[in-house]
Design a protein around this motif. Sequence first.
Motif, short mmCIF file in Angstrom:
data_model
loop_
_atom_site.label_atom_id
_atom_site.label_comp_id
_atom_site.label_asym_id
_atom_site.label_seq_id
_atom_site.Cartn_x
_atom_site.Cartn_y
_atom_site.Cartn_z
N GLY A 125 61.74 29.80 -28.34
CA GLY A 125 61.64 28.43 -27.83
C GLY A 125 60.31 28.20 -27.13
O GLY A 125 59.42 29.06 -27.10
N PHE A 126 60.19 27.02 -26.56
CA PHE A 126 58.97 26.53 -25.90
C PHE A 126 59.09 26.73 -24.40
O PHE A 126 60.16 26.40 -23.85
CB PHE A 126 58.79 25.05 -26.22
N PRO A 127 58.06 27.15 -23.72
CA PRO A 127 56.82 27.78 -24.15
C PRO A 127 56.94 29.28 -23.88
O PRO A 127 56.42 29.79 -22.91
CB PRO A 127 55.75 27.15 -23.23
N LEU A 128 57.63 29.94 -24.78
CA LEU A 128 58.05 31.33 -24.55
C LEU A 128 57.34 32.28 -25.51
O LEU A 128 56.29 31.94 -26.05
CB LEU A 128 59.57 31.41 -24.70
N ASP A 129 57.92 33.45 -25.72
CA ASP A 129 57.39 34.39 -26.71
C ASP A 129 58.53 35.25 -27.23
O ASP A 129 59.70 35.00 -26.89
CB ASP A 129 56.21 35.20 -26.15
N HIS A 130 58.18 36.29 -28.00
CA HIS A 130 59.19 37.12 -28.65
C HIS A 130 60.17 37.75 -27.67
O HIS A 130 61.28 38.12 -28.04
CB HIS A 130 58.50 38.25 -29.42
N SER A 131 59.75 37.91 -26.41
CA SER A 131 60.55 38.70 -25.47
C SER A 131 61.92 38.08 -25.19
O SER A 131 62.81 38.77 -24.71
CB SER A 131 59.78 38.96 -24.17
N MET A 132 62.08 36.79 -25.50
CA MET A 132 63.42 36.21 -25.30
C MET A 132 64.45 36.80 -26.28
O MET A 132 65.65 36.63 -26.08
CB MET A 132 63.40 34.67 -25.42
N TRP A 133 63.98 37.51 -27.30
CA TRP A 133 64.89 38.12 -28.29
C TRP A 133 65.10 39.61 -28.02
O TRP A 133 65.56 40.34 -28.89
CB TRP A 133 64.34 37.93 -29.71
N GLN A 134 64.77 40.07 -26.81
CA GLN A 134 64.86 41.51 -26.53
C GLN A 134 66.29 42.04 -26.78
O GLN A 134 66.46 43.16 -27.26
CB GLN A 134 64.43 41.80 -25.09
N GLY A 135 67.30 41.23 -26.47
CA GLY A 135 68.69 41.66 -26.67
C GLY A 135 69.05 41.78 -28.13
O GLY A 135 69.92 42.57 -28.51
N GLN A 136 68.41 40.99 -28.98
CA GLN A 136 68.68 41.07 -30.42
C GLN A 136 67.88 42.21 -31.04
O GLN A 136 68.38 42.94 -31.91
CB GLN A 136 68.33 39.72 -31.09
N LEU A 137 66.63 42.41 -30.57
CA LEU A 137 65.83 43.54 -31.07
C LEU A 137 66.54 44.86 -30.76
O LEU A 137 66.51 45.80 -31.55
CB LEU A 137 64.43 43.52 -30.43
#
Length: 274
Positions: A34-46
């Motif tokens: 999402g805005f204004p974020l980066d890949h790290s918001m998906w750490q739980g999925q990674l």
Amino acid sequence: MPLPPSTITARLSAGGTLSAWSAGTGPALLCLHGFPLDHSMWQGQLAGLADRFRVIAPDLRGFGRSHGSPPAASLDDFVIDLCDLLDELAISDPVVLCGLSMGGYIAFRFAAIAPQRLKALVFCDTRAAADTAEVIANRHRMVEIVSKGGVATVADAMHDKLFAGTTFVAQSDVVEATRSVMINARPETVAAALLAMAARQDTTPLLAALPVPSLWLCGSDDRITPAAEMQANASLAPDSEFMEIADAGHMAPLEQPDRVNQAIARFLTSLEQR
Ligand code: MLT
């Protein structure tokens, strides 16, 4: 036990590079932040889905470690970048595309531009409607503020609405880390994304023709894209499923990774069994 995420750098046809984090092997699950974020918001999925899928989480053009490209002129530029990334990774099989909020807006455009590259869609905390006149005016005000060095002002205006009340209390480290990503976003990237979102079209009329099955997930306490609106969007798409994620706000995959991962894994398994 899957290995920790590795980083990939893809050259973009627009110039510059796109950085992405990849974990696991198997069918590709491409996650758009999402805005204004980066890949790290998906750490739980990674971490949590890499035992079954190849989870790929890019920093979209100009965000995080992706740099050197001209600012995106529209959401379609992000789609072109994602196709470049898939080409660089030699992924020609259709992928599962998962987008949160702005990532969801980009996923709608991906479905319109490159449907042949899609196997399924996962929408998180997003909406099909275009911005209202009031939201567009507000985005233009934000661009003005950003041009005067006010990324932190924009970030703080959003930050207070991002999480469920319980997340602010129980996961203050996650809340703080997210704020840090937002205030460090590049001003030109933030401004370009604001203008691209403001200019996007209403995708509601296209929902009935979504080319692949879709899963729609929304935090029960999302104050930016309320669950009722997402459920109404989902009901217009053929072969769709909606699920509310308890104890989560707008950042459901980050706030409740286990619940979101279970929902995604169950949805994708049910597709494989067809
Ligand atoms: C996001 O989380 O990406 C934003 O809420 C999208 C928007 O500003 O419409």
